[in-house]
Write a protein that holds these residues in place. Structure first.
Motif, PDB file in Angstrom:
ATOM      1  N   LEU A   1       0.855  -1.190   0.000  1.00  0.00           N
ATOM      2  CA  LEU A   1       0.000   0.000   0.000  1.00  0.00           C
ATOM      3  C   LEU A   1       0.886   1.233   0.000  1.00  0.00           C
ATOM      4  CD1 LEU A   1      -2.807  -0.924   2.572  1.00  0.00           C
ATOM      5  CD2 LEU A   1      -2.847  -1.122   0.094  1.00  0.00           C
ATOM      6  N   THR A   2       0.413   2.291  -0.629  1.00  0.00           N
ATOM      7  CA  THR A   2       1.114   3.567  -0.556  1.00  0.00           C
ATOM      8  C   THR A   2       0.834   4.167   0.823  1.00  0.00           C
ATOM      9  OG1 THR A   2      -0.840   4.720  -1.387  1.00  0.00           O
ATOM     10  CG2 THR A   2       0.770   3.996  -3.031  1.00  0.00           C
ATOM     11  N   ALA A   3       1.629   5.159   1.213  1.00  0.00           N
ATOM     12  CA  ALA A   3       1.378   5.840   2.489  1.00  0.00           C
ATOM     13  C   ALA A   3      -0.041   6.404   2.487  1.00  0.00           C
ATOM     14  CB  ALA A   3       2.406   6.944   2.703  1.00  0.00           C
ATOM     15  N   SER A   4      -0.450   6.951   1.335  1.00  0.00           N
ATOM     16  CA  SER A   4      -1.785   7.567   1.250  1.00  0.00           C
ATOM     17  C   SER A   4      -2.885   6.535   1.482  1.00  0.00           C
ATOM     18  CB  SER A   4      -1.963   8.227  -0.116  1.00  0.00           C
ATOM     19  OG  SER A   4      -1.714   7.297  -1.148  1.00  0.00           O
TER      20      SER A   4
ATOM     21  N   MET B  66      -0.697  -0.855  13.605  1.00  0.00           N
ATOM     22  CA  MET B  66      -0.378  -1.379  12.272  1.00  0.00           C
ATOM     23  C   MET B  66      -0.308  -2.892  12.420  1.00  0.00           C
ATOM     24  SD  MET B  66       2.366   1.475  11.042  1.00  0.00           S
ATOM     25  CE  MET B  66       2.064   1.207   9.291  1.00  0.00           C
ATOM     26  N   MET B  67      -1.489  -3.485  12.456  1.00  0.00           N
ATOM     27  CA  MET B  67      -1.623  -4.908  12.753  1.00  0.00           C
ATOM     28  C   MET B  67      -2.612  -5.576  11.834  1.00  0.00           C
ATOM     29  SD  MET B  67      -1.948  -6.037  16.658  1.00  0.00           S
ATOM     30  CE  MET B  67      -0.618  -5.712  17.790  1.00  0.00           C
ATOM     31  N   GLY B  68      -2.973  -4.869  10.768  1.00  0.00           N
ATOM     32  CA  GLY B  68      -3.936  -5.440   9.829  1.00  0.00           C
ATOM     33  C   GLY B  68      -3.216  -6.332   8.824  1.00  0.00           C
TER      34      GLY B  68
ATOM     35  N   LEU C 177       6.953  -3.953   7.985  1.00  0.00           N
ATOM     36  CA  LEU C 177       8.396  -3.745   7.812  1.00  0.00           C
ATOM     37  C   LEU C 177       8.908  -4.259   6.456  1.00  0.00           C
ATOM     38  CD1 LEU C 177       9.911  -4.245  11.378  1.00  0.00           C
ATOM     39  CD2 LEU C 177       9.056  -2.173  10.272  1.00  0.00           C
ATOM     40  N   VAL C 178       8.064  -4.960   5.708  1.00  0.00           N
ATOM     41  CA  VAL C 178       8.420  -5.299   4.321  1.00  0.00           C
ATOM     42  C   VAL C 178       8.087  -4.095   3.431  1.00  0.00           C
ATOM     43  CG1 VAL C 178       7.741  -6.755   2.365  1.00  0.00           C
ATOM     44  CG2 VAL C 178       8.260  -7.817   4.552  1.00  0.00           C
ATOM     45  N   ASN C 179       7.081  -3.345   3.832  1.00  0.00           N
ATOM     46  CA  ASN C 179       6.704  -2.111   3.129  1.00  0.00           C
ATOM     47  C   ASN C 179       7.209  -0.920   3.961  1.00  0.00           C
ATOM     48  OD1 ASN C 179       5.473  -0.284   1.409  1.00  0.00           O
ATOM     49  ND2 ASN C 179       3.401  -0.658   2.169  1.00  0.00           N
ATOM     50  N   TYR C 180       8.496  -0.995   4.304  1.00  0.00           N
ATOM     51  CA  TYR C 180       9.080  -0.125   5.325  1.00  0.00           C
ATOM     52  C   TYR C 180       8.968   1.379   5.024  1.00  0.00           C
ATOM     53  CZ  TYR C 180      12.591   1.683   8.573  1.00  0.00           C
ATOM     54  OH  TYR C 180      13.231   2.394   9.552  1.00  0.00           O
ATOM     55  N   GLU C 181       9.370   1.764   3.801  1.00  0.00           N
ATOM     56  CA  GLU C 181       9.380   3.210   3.483  1.00  0.00           C
ATOM     57  C   GLU C 181       7.987   3.806   3.622  1.00  0.00           C
ATOM     58  OE1 GLU C 181      12.104   4.847   3.098  1.00  0.00           O
ATOM     59  OE2 GLU C 181      13.331   3.016   3.115  1.00  0.00           O
ATOM     60  N   ASN C 182       6.996   3.112   3.081  1.00  0.00           N
ATOM     61  CA  ASN C 182       5.632   3.647   3.134  1.00  0.00           C
ATOM     62  C   ASN C 182       5.062   3.604   4.544  1.00  0.00           C
ATOM     63  OD1 ASN C 182       5.698   4.187   0.412  1.00  0.00           O
ATOM     64  ND2 ASN C 182       4.777   2.233  -0.174  1.00  0.00           N
ATOM     65  N   ALA C 183       5.431   2.577   5.297  1.00  0.00           N
ATOM     66  CA  ALA C 183       4.949   2.478   6.679  1.00  0.00           C
ATOM     67  C   ALA C 183       5.488   3.660   7.495  1.00  0.00           C
ATOM     68  CB  ALA C 183       5.383   1.153   7.299  1.00  0.00           C
ATOM     69  N   LEU C 184       6.751   3.970   7.279  1.00  0.00           N
ATOM     70  CA  LEU C 184       7.364   5.074   8.017  1.00  0.00           C
ATOM     71  C   LEU C 184       6.793   6.423   7.611  1.00  0.00           C
ATOM     72  CD1 LEU C 184       9.394   3.729   9.787  1.00  0.00           C
ATOM     73  CD2 LEU C 184      11.085   5.293   8.891  1.00  0.00           C
ATOM     74  N   ARG C 185       6.593   6.556   6.328  1.00  0.00           N
ATOM     75  CA  ARG C 185       5.992   7.789   5.809  1.00  0.00           C
ATOM     76  C   ARG C 185       4.597   7.961   6.429  1.00  0.00           C
ATOM     77  NH1 ARG C 185       6.367  11.360   1.349  1.00  0.00           N
ATOM     78  NH2 ARG C 185       8.477  10.729   0.872  1.00  0.00           N
ATOM     79  N   PHE C 186       3.866   6.861   6.479  1.00  0.00           N
ATOM     80  CA  PHE C 186       2.532   6.894   7.103  1.00  0.00           C
ATOM     81  C   PHE C 186       2.619   7.371   8.554  1.00  0.00           C
ATOM     82  CE2 PHE C 186      -0.107   4.473  10.104  1.00  0.00           C
ATOM     83  CZ  PHE C 186      -1.333   5.060   9.843  1.00  0.00           C
TER      84      PHE C 186
ATOM     85  N   ILE D   5       0.908   5.055  18.482  1.00  0.00           N
ATOM     86  CA  ILE D   5       0.946   4.189  17.303  1.00  0.00           C
ATOM     87  C   ILE D   5       1.747   2.927  17.625  1.00  0.00           C
ATOM     88  CG2 ILE D   5       1.656   4.009  14.882  1.00  0.00           C
ATOM     89  CD1 ILE D   5       1.465   7.076  14.714  1.00  0.00           C
ATOM     90  N   SER D   6       1.166   1.779  17.337  1.00  0.00           N
ATOM     91  CA  SER D   6       1.893   0.514  17.502  1.00  0.00           C
ATOM     92  C   SER D   6       2.156  -0.085  16.145  1.00  0.00           C
ATOM     93  CB  SER D   6       1.062  -0.514  18.270  1.00  0.00           C
ATOM     94  OG  SER D   6       0.719  -0.028  19.518  1.00  0.00           O
ATOM     95  N   LEU D   7       3.342  -0.647  16.012  1.00  0.00           N
ATOM     96  CA  LEU D   7       3.676  -1.332  14.774  1.00  0.00           C
ATOM     97  C   LEU D   7       3.958  -2.789  15.110  1.00  0.00           C
ATOM     98  CD1 LEU D   7       5.870  -0.129  11.877  1.00  0.00           C
ATOM     99  CD2 LEU D   7       6.344  -2.348  12.895  1.00  0.00           C
ATOM    100  N   SER D   8       3.284  -3.674  14.418  1.00  0.00           N
ATOM    101  CA  SER D   8       3.440  -5.099  14.698  1.00  0.00           C
ATOM    102  C   SER D   8       4.194  -5.782  13.560  1.00  0.00           C
ATOM    103  CB  SER D   8       2.051  -5.722  14.849  1.00  0.00           C
ATOM    104  OG  SER D   8       2.167  -7.083  15.157  1.00  0.00           O
ATOM    105  N   THR D   9       5.187  -6.572  13.913  1.00  0.00           N
ATOM    106  CA  THR D   9       5.969  -7.255  12.885  1.00  0.00           C
ATOM    107  C   THR D   9       6.171  -8.728  13.227  1.00  0.00           C
ATOM    108  OG1 THR D   9       8.089  -7.309  11.687  1.00  0.00           O
ATOM    109  CG2 THR D   9       8.159  -6.544  13.972  1.00  0.00           C
TER     110      THR D   9
END
Ligand code: SAH
Length: 350
Positions: A135-138, A160-162, A167-176, A193-197
């Protein structure tokens, strides 16, 4: 984000990037900021809705930029606990799932980061069919926007648990993360914000280095490599020791507690012995363990641990002074686990 002759994905642009783009087309900085507010505070999905922007400029924007919003394809509200699950349709006809949970402290939205997932975890519905695309950040932002607009309430937390592995889509996740927390946008604090990996080890180190105070959640699900590799193919690439080293590095550098997710699967990872082994591995770490009775996913053939065994498992951890909670199952009547709704939609369509 941008290809020749293609419109630019405007919602993914940070405010400084939008100003730069506007400068290139001879528009002043305050104009860029006005448009930014329309996009990220008002959350409009069309340039025509930007009423204080001239028609000429709106048309100019329409020619060079695109707003990747998402449309509600389906919406389920749980009659048990008010959990809302959305199936959103993206601009290319793909679908993602987003869940909103109600807690005492506010509304928390669980966003997807990919269409599908390549990680192949045995218990997870998103893994079926693999990953279609990032997914894009948008598109991650718009899950938060569309849910907030639909409910007419403020979203205060994001997980971020859906579907997908962020972390495979790292750049967009961070931008988000940076954008959703922007004080000039939705202003959801990074600490909320929680990020699940599943354990993409090099990216955990990278995330730590950014210094962003997100809450890191690790899908562990097993006390040893033999069981974990059976459940989670990613463990064959980075084993538990390597993963826990990265987690330790994170807790030491950030001072923040990490959360371990542990899905209890009957006869697979839920014995007292498994609990003891887990306790020994996590002993002394700045952490918290979240026990989740597995949600049944059609063909996986895995079933949830009986309630009394969940308790027994939790007690072993508690005795070892490890913080543990048994996750409330929210939205049990609406298939609110990862990937279940999209999977059903695909099955019904075919
Ligand atoms: N890829 C990321 C985020 C998506 S999975 C990760 O692995 O963390 C998010 C969480 O949902 C994970 O902890 C996963 O274990 C959990 N989950 C997936 N399928 C589930 C199921 N059938 N029952 C219970 N939890 C599940």
């Amino acid at each position: 984000m941008e290809q020749k002759n293609q419109k630019i994905d405007i919602v993914s642009l940070r405010s400084d990037e939008l100003r730069e783009r506007f400068a290139q087309i001879g528009e002043p900085r305050y104009r860029a900021d006005q448009v930014y507010r329309w996009l990220h505070v008002q959350r409009v999905s069309e340039f025509s809705a930007m009423s204080n922007i001239s028609k000429v400029l709106r048309e100019k924007l329409d020619n060079s930029f695109v707003i990747f919003s998402c449309a509600i394809e389906k919406k389920h509200v749980s009659c048990y606990d008010g959990t809302v699950k959305y199936l959103f349709r993206l601009h290319d006809g793909e679908y993602v799932e987003t869940v909103v949970m109600r807690y005492k402290y506010g509304l928390s939205v669980c966003v997807s980061s990919q269409v599908g997932c390549n990680m192949g975890c045995a218990f997870c519905a998103s893994a079926i069919g693999g990953c279609v695309r990032d997914l894009t950040a948008s598109e991650i932002l718009w899950q938060v926007y569309a849910a907030g607009l639909d409910l007419g309430e403020r979203i205060s937390h994001v997980v971020m648990m859906g579907m997908g592995e962020p972390l495979v889509n790292y750049e967009n996740a961070l931008r988000f993360i940076r954008q959703v927390s922007d004080p000039n946008g939705q202003n959801i604090g990074v600490r909320n914000i929680s990020l699940s990996t599943c354990g993409i080890v090099p990216k955990i180190y990278e995330l730590t280095e950014t210094g962003l105070p997100v809450t890191l959640s690790i899908s562990l699900h097993a006390p040893n490599d033999a069981i974990r590799s059976k459940l989670m193919p990613v463990n064959k690439r980075w084993n538990i020791d390597e993963l826990l080293r990265a987690v330790k590095d994170h807790t030491e550098k950030t001072g923040r507690r990490v959360s371990f997710e542990y899905t209890l699967i009957r006869g697979m990872n839920d014995s007292e012995e498994n609990a003891g082994e887990l306790a020994a591995r996590l002993c002394g770490m700045l952490c918290h363990v979240n026990l989740i009775p597995v949600n049944k996913v059609g063909e996986t053939g895995l079933s949830a641990t009986e309630t009394q065994n969940v308790r027994r498992f939790a007690d072993v951890l508690t005795r070892a002074h490890i913080n543990v909670t048994v996750r409330r199952t929210l939205g049990a009547d609406i298939n609110a686990s990862c990937g279940q709704l999209r999977k059903n939609k695909k099955e019904n369509d075919s």
